[in-house]
Design a protein around this motif. Sequence first.
Motif, PDB file in Angstrom:
ATOM      1  N   VAL A 112       0.838  -1.202   0.000  1.00  0.00           N
ATOM      2  CA  VAL A 112       0.000   0.000   0.000  1.00  0.00           C
ATOM      3  C   VAL A 112       0.872   1.252   0.000  1.00  0.00           C
ATOM      4  O   VAL A 112       0.651   2.184  -0.784  1.00  0.00           O
ATOM      5  CB  VAL A 112      -0.954   0.005   1.215  1.00  0.00           C
ATOM      6  N   GLN A 113       1.874   1.278   0.858  1.00  0.00           N
ATOM      7  CA  GLN A 113       2.800   2.412   0.904  1.00  0.00           C
ATOM      8  C   GLN A 113       3.579   2.522  -0.401  1.00  0.00           C
ATOM      9  O   GLN A 113       3.756   3.614  -0.951  1.00  0.00           O
ATOM     10  CB  GLN A 113       3.767   2.254   2.076  1.00  0.00           C
ATOM     11  N   HIS A 114       4.051   1.395  -0.872  1.00  0.00           N
ATOM     12  CA  HIS A 114       4.843   1.336  -2.100  1.00  0.00           C
ATOM     13  C   HIS A 114       4.061   1.895  -3.290  1.00  0.00           C
ATOM     14  O   HIS A 114       4.539   2.783  -4.000  1.00  0.00           O
ATOM     15  CB  HIS A 114       5.238  -0.131  -2.345  1.00  0.00           C
ATOM     16  N   SER A 115       2.865   1.404  -3.501  1.00  0.00           N
ATOM     17  CA  SER A 115       2.065   1.842  -4.651  1.00  0.00           C
ATOM     18  C   SER A 115       1.617   3.287  -4.504  1.00  0.00           C
ATOM     19  O   SER A 115       1.558   4.037  -5.487  1.00  0.00           O
ATOM     20  CB  SER A 115       0.844   0.929  -4.836  1.00  0.00           C
ATOM     21  N   TYR A 116       1.315   3.701  -3.264  1.00  0.00           N
ATOM     22  CA  TYR A 116       0.862   5.083  -3.045  1.00  0.00           C
ATOM     23  C   TYR A 116       1.967   6.082  -3.371  1.00  0.00           C
ATOM     24  O   TYR A 116       1.738   7.067  -4.096  1.00  0.00           O
ATOM     25  CB  TYR A 116       0.414   5.259  -1.598  1.00  0.00           C
ATOM     26  N   LEU A 117       3.169   5.848  -2.868  1.00  0.00           N
ATOM     27  CA  LEU A 117       4.269   6.783  -3.133  1.00  0.00           C
ATOM     28  C   LEU A 117       4.630   6.807  -4.617  1.00  0.00           C
ATOM     29  O   LEU A 117       4.948   7.867  -5.169  1.00  0.00           O
ATOM     30  CB  LEU A 117       5.493   6.424  -2.290  1.00  0.00           C
ATOM     31  N   LEU A 118       4.555   5.666  -5.276  1.00  0.00           N
ATOM     32  CA  LEU A 118       4.842   5.646  -6.709  1.00  0.00           C
ATOM     33  C   LEU A 118       3.751   6.381  -7.493  1.00  0.00           C
ATOM     34  O   LEU A 118       4.030   7.024  -8.505  1.00  0.00           O
ATOM     35  CB  LEU A 118       4.967   4.208  -7.213  1.00  0.00           C
ATOM     36  N   SER A 119       2.512   6.304  -7.010  1.00  0.00           N
ATOM     37  CA  SER A 119       1.429   7.024  -7.696  1.00  0.00           C
ATOM     38  C   SER A 119       1.599   8.533  -7.551  1.00  0.00           C
ATOM     39  O   SER A 119       1.191   9.297  -8.435  1.00  0.00           O
ATOM     40  CB  SER A 119       0.064   6.594  -7.141  1.00  0.00           C
ATOM     41  N   LEU A 170      12.927  11.366  -8.024  1.00  0.00           N
ATOM     42  CA  LEU A 170      11.744  11.145  -7.201  1.00  0.00           C
ATOM     43  C   LEU A 170      11.527   9.651  -6.942  1.00  0.00           C
ATOM     44  O   LEU A 170      11.134   9.252  -5.837  1.00  0.00           O
ATOM     45  CB  LEU A 170      10.504  11.741  -7.880  1.00  0.00           C
ATOM     46  N   LEU A 171      11.782   8.848  -7.948  1.00  0.00           N
ATOM     47  CA  LEU A 171      11.633   7.395  -7.794  1.00  0.00           C
ATOM     48  C   LEU A 171      12.627   6.849  -6.772  1.00  0.00           C
ATOM     49  O   LEU A 171      12.285   5.978  -5.960  1.00  0.00           O
ATOM     50  CB  LEU A 171      11.828   6.719  -9.151  1.00  0.00           C
ATOM     51  N   LEU A 172      13.840   7.345  -6.791  1.00  0.00           N
ATOM     52  CA  LEU A 172      14.847   6.928  -5.809  1.00  0.00           C
ATOM     53  C   LEU A 172      14.386   7.269  -4.395  1.00  0.00           C
ATOM     54  O   LEU A 172      14.474   6.438  -3.479  1.00  0.00           O
ATOM     55  CB  LEU A 172      16.184   7.604  -6.111  1.00  0.00           C
ATOM     56  N   VAL A 186      18.652   0.731  -3.653  1.00  0.00           N
ATOM     57  CA  VAL A 186      17.656   1.304  -4.572  1.00  0.00           C
ATOM     58  C   VAL A 186      18.195   1.295  -5.994  1.00  0.00           C
ATOM     59  O   VAL A 186      17.483   0.957  -6.947  1.00  0.00           O
ATOM     60  CB  VAL A 186      17.285   2.741  -4.152  1.00  0.00           C
ATOM     61  N   VAL A 187      19.465   1.653  -6.137  1.00  0.00           N
ATOM     62  CA  VAL A 187      20.097   1.646  -7.461  1.00  0.00           C
ATOM     63  C   VAL A 187      20.116   0.230  -8.029  1.00  0.00           C
ATOM     64  O   VAL A 187      19.840   0.022  -9.220  1.00  0.00           O
ATOM     65  CB  VAL A 187      21.521   2.223  -7.385  1.00  0.00           C
TER      66      VAL A 187
END
Length: 213
Positions: A112-119, A170-172, A186-187
Amino acid sequence: MTTDVIQRQRQNGFWREMLNGWVTILTEPSLDTFYAQKNRADLLKTVLGVGLLGLAIGLWALAVKPASLIIETETSLVELLRVIFFTEADFFIITLILFFIAKGFGGTGNFVQHSYLLSLITVPLGMIVVAFLFVGDKLGLTLAAVLNPLSPIGIVSIFMILFGFYGLLLLLFALQATHEMQASAVVYTLGTVLAGWGILRVASMFVAQEENI
């Protein structure tokens, strides 16, 4: 009557909070900003935000009628719903793949956190791209002219490159905040995604007997 007013205020607050999340991410890009937004993760906001992006893409296709995405006017409502559905599907499939790869490198966040921040990255940046494509079409700009640094409008290509690097930054931040990962992990996560895409692209090129990647 009072109940209706309270419900309306909650709805307005919901949409305002979603809009504020997009604006904050774009105007205050930092790891702390993503940590703050992480605590407001909401799957409904994610679904609605990506759906709005799909709607924007569908309206752009309806107005511009690009060769890669033709929408018939007679069935425009059905076609818009189809574009929204595939936008949602593409987003969540890619997000899920990225989630499992991040987990493989020690990520600790939930989906949920992962998809929300990416959105929060995908939706506003996607809206900007759609707006750029719409304006470019109305001005008669071609992609070849934009990418040609020697053309009068070639300066736009510089902004496109900077825009791409901004999205990557931003993705990083998003992955690091979501999964409590080191920057190096992350890289590695993003490198794995790009390597996988490259392998699949080369394989499809040979299958289709294409000359250029």
